[in-house]
Scaffold this active site. Structure first.
Site, mmCIF file in Angstrom:
data_model
loop_
_atom_site.group_PDB
_atom_site.id
_atom_site.type_symbol
_atom_site.label_atom_id
_atom_site.label_comp_id
_atom_site.label_asym_id
_atom_site.label_seq_id
_atom_site.Cartn_x
_atom_site.Cartn_y
_atom_site.Cartn_z
ATOM 1 N N LYS A 287 0.846 -1.189 0.000
ATOM 2 C CA LYS A 287 0.000 0.000 0.000
ATOM 3 C C LYS A 287 0.887 1.248 0.000
ATOM 4 O O LYS A 287 1.842 1.349 0.767
ATOM 5 C CB LYS A 287 -0.910 -0.015 1.226
ATOM 6 C CG LYS A 287 -2.061 0.967 1.172
ATOM 7 C CD LYS A 287 -3.097 0.647 2.231
ATOM 8 C CE LYS A 287 -4.295 1.573 2.111
ATOM 9 N NZ LYS A 287 -5.380 1.206 3.043
ATOM 10 N N GLU A 373 -19.339 -5.433 9.661
ATOM 11 C CA GLU A 373 -20.307 -4.706 10.476
ATOM 12 C C GLU A 373 -21.364 -5.621 11.077
ATOM 13 O O GLU A 373 -21.844 -5.384 12.194
ATOM 14 C CB GLU A 373 -20.968 -3.602 9.644
ATOM 15 C CG GLU A 373 -20.046 -2.449 9.300
ATOM 16 C CD GLU A 373 -19.169 -2.723 8.094
ATOM 17 O OE1 GLU A 373 -18.341 -1.871 7.745
ATOM 18 O OE2 GLU A 373 -19.317 -3.805 7.482
ATOM 19 N N ARG A 401 -25.043 -2.195 6.575
ATOM 20 C CA ARG A 401 -24.674 -3.585 6.343
ATOM 21 C C ARG A 401 -24.984 -4.468 7.554
ATOM 22 O O ARG A 401 -25.021 -5.689 7.434
ATOM 23 C CB ARG A 401 -23.180 -3.664 6.001
ATOM 24 C CG ARG A 401 -22.844 -3.047 4.665
ATOM 25 C CD ARG A 401 -21.351 -2.795 4.507
ATOM 26 N NE ARG A 401 -20.534 -3.979 4.548
ATOM 27 C CZ ARG A 401 -20.083 -4.634 3.474
ATOM 28 N NH1 ARG A 401 -20.406 -4.216 2.264
ATOM 29 N NH2 ARG A 401 -19.316 -5.697 3.595
#
Length: 643
Positions: A287, A373, A401
């Site tokens: 990343k 979630e 969600r």
């Protein structure tokens, strides 16, 4: 602002078709120019930086090998897609990214045929890709479907549901796992890359398919033994992938996602392979690759404001007030210091929700469950069953969600879970996928759920204190992204009486009553001043609670005014709808009262500045004044003055 980078090769690329004839050396050159262009563009607009930098080589390789858009390329967590946008005919607009009228910060079906599936949240690509693969097969077509999943997306249960389903089917789907945090992969090197190339080659697949045909003719122990030999051999050379193999995928990897000399031939092998069923290619990336500040601080440079390319310094405007997220963290820490039962849960957003600060002081009382979630909500329910006071801190759009778990695992059982709902209302540049505009509607319809919406940062501290004290069932409080309004903050919040609002501006013999919920209070007060200046005395109330709301306050106000207006930064069907139902059921509309609701329009609001979005939604003081005057113009009789 720095001078734009020199990109002579990238300047010749108008579409992915222009990558087809390029050599590996040229592709490497193109990747370098693409990375420089992306860094420069995001420095001008702000946006998601780290994830896109990590997939530059992968993006180049995918568009070089596959025939997009006929081959359908799906980017999970759409913020990986900036290099993809530059290569697919949108480079001339890349510096409009996340600006009003400009490019979306995520993949968007309406924006380009190269975006076959929109994504603003995570873990949807395998499900969507499998559906597209089955649709292709049913239609008798033969194009490829490629789903690129990563940047934490594999921590969500939906990804594993899709893997399980895809592995049980013969439909051909290519899944690329972009593993950018080394959470799964062992160290990669030349041997691993060589073996991945071997495993994806036609000769290896041909041998395996031949072996499969042979053993299928020998039932029982011989067949099982042959399968174990194959699995053992693959385990020796691949060093991983057992989970994916068990789910029914042909696993290849891990390979270095920044070495085009490895990526291209493996992708070519995967594309050409005629094996039935799904394939998973495990690619390891870094990343923030290629930009030192982002490599050194991948979390900080995940999503950024505008920045200086040379130094990496972020150009954040000076704050006149603390952020709501920061105030929530401060308030929760103060409560946790006094009550050791207070615990906190986040779903892969410790910095975004302020719980990183909480975790520094209470490392054993904060839990990051990953992008999950649904699990976060039920995990919080379990903590509540154990006598703790869980604060489940989620973005409003992400709470969607976990709605089923909110209903069945928390509200139905009356468990005292506290939901801290960040990014409520309009969020600006992230746009329609991230607006928290539906929470009031989907929360206030649930029985016995207390819903608060503080008007400013001091009220947010009171909401946190109220939540800690409320053990009689679940409670949610919502607050926006960005800075507060600059009011003085108490050392610690005070516990508010449940369901009671407050009058913040009271007029003598008012003509207009404005009931504000949440952070539209400042505009409501400004509108009241303007109406008063026009000879229309106006009373303003802060509802504080969307549910249960203060019925006595509403009833009293309705009996004094000609026009009653509710104002909220939420979709239709929320607070105002419940107030209208109350006024109707109580007969309070029978005497000529004009009631009006002001909400976000019944549409998706595109990315822009928050100020422009509020203007577009007609929720400013000017619009409140207009709404009141229009209602008064239809009023034929006025109420008598109150005694």
């Amino acid at each position: 602002m720095s001078q734009r980078p020199s990109t002579p090769l990238l300047d010749t690329i108008q579409s992915p078709a222009d990558l087809k004839g390029l050599s590996l050396d040229a592709l490497n050159t193109l990747a370098g120019e693409l990375r420089a262009e992306m860094i420069d563009a995001v420095s001008c607009t702000g946006g998601h930086l780290g994830a896109g930098l990590g997939v530059v080589e992968l993006t180049v390789a995918l568009h070089h090998v596959f025939n997009t858009p006929d081959d359908q390329l799906i980017w999970d967590v759409g913020h990986q897609c900036y290099p993809h946008k530059i290569l697919t005919g949108r480079r001339d607009r890349i510096r409009t990214l996340r600006q009003g009228g400009g490019l979306s910060g995520f993949t968007n079906r309406s924006e380009s045929p190269y975006d076959p599936f929109g994504a603003g949240h995570s873990s949807t690509s395998i499900s969507a890709g499998l559906g597209m693969s089955v649709a292709r097969d049913l239609g008798g077509k033969d194009h490829n479907v490629i789903a690129v999943i990563g940047d934490g997306s594999m921590s969500a249960g939906m990804a594993y549901e899709a893997l399980n389903n895809a592995g049980s089917m013969d439909s051909r789907l290519i899944v690329i796992l972009n593993d950018n945090d080394m959470s799964i992969a062992p160290p990669v090197g030349a041997m691993s890359n060589y073996l991945s190339r071997l495993l994806s080659s036609k000769p290896w697949l041909s041998v395996r398919n031949l072996a499969k045909e042979v053993v299928n003719r020998f039932p029982g122990p011989l067949e099982r033994a042959a399968k174990r030999v194959d699995e053992y051999a693959r385990g020796m050379v691949s060093g991983g992938g057992t989970l994916f193999e068990e789910l029914g995928f042909y696993y290849v990897g891990p390979i270095d996602g920044h070495r085009l000399e490895h990526l291209v031939p493996v992708l070519e092998n995967v594309r050409a392979a005629d094996a039935d069923g799904p394939v998973l290619l495990h690619v390891v990336t870094q990343k923030g690759r290629g930009y030192a500040p982002a490599e050194e601080a991948p979390d900080k440079y995940h999503g950024v404001s505008r920045f200086d390319v040379v130094t990496g310094a972020l150009n954040k405007p000076k704050s006149n007030a603390p952020s709501y997220t920061g105030v929530f963290a401060k308030a929760l820490i103060a409560e946790a210091e006094a009550d050791d039962k207070v615990v906190a849960i986040t779903a892969a957003m410790p910095g975004g929700t302020g719980l990183d600060k909480f975790g520094e002081l209470f490392p054993d009382r904060v839990f990051d469950v990953g992008i999950a979630e649904q699990h976060a909500v039920t995990f919080a329910a379990g903590l509540a069953c154990g006598g703790y006071k869980p604060f489940c801190a989620l973005y409003s759009s992400f709470l969607q969600r976990g709605y089923d778990q909110l209903v069945h695992d928390v509200v139905l059982q009356g468990l005292p879970v506290r939901f801290a709902i960040d990014r409520a209302g309009l969020v600006g540049a992230d746009g329609a996928t991230h607006h928290g505009t539906f929470d009031l509607a989907f929360l206030t319809c649930l029985p016995n759920l207390v819903v608060m919406s503080p008007a400013d940062e001091a009220e947010l501290m009171h909401a946190v204190a109220t939540a800690v004290a409320h053990d009689d069932g679940p409670l949610a409080f919502r607050y926006p992204r960005g800075e507060g309004v600059g009011v003085p903050l108490p050392e610690k919040g005070e516990v508010l009486p449940i369901g009671k609002g407050r009058i913040v501006r009271e007029a003598s013999q008012p003509k207009v009553g404005i009931v504000s919920l949440g952070t539209r209070l400042a505009d409501s007060l400004k509108a009241a001043e303007e109406l008063a200046a026009q000879g229309l005395p106006t009373t303003v109330a802060d509802a504080r609670f969307a549910k249960p709301f203060d019925r006595d306050m509403i009833r009293d106000l309705a009996g004094k005014v000609d026009v009653l207006i509710t104002v909220e930064e939420g979709s239709p069907g929320g607070f105002g709808a419940h107030v209208l139902e109350f006024l109707s059921s109580e007969g309070l509309l029978d005497g000529g009262l004009k009631a009006r609701t002001m909400t976000i329009p019944d549409t998706f609001i595109e990315h822009d500045t928050p100020a422009n979005q509020i203007e577009q939604c007609a929720l400013t003081a000017r619009h409140i004044v207009t709404r009141a005057r229009d209602a008064l113009d239809t009023t034929t009789t006025s109420k008598p003055a109150s005694a």
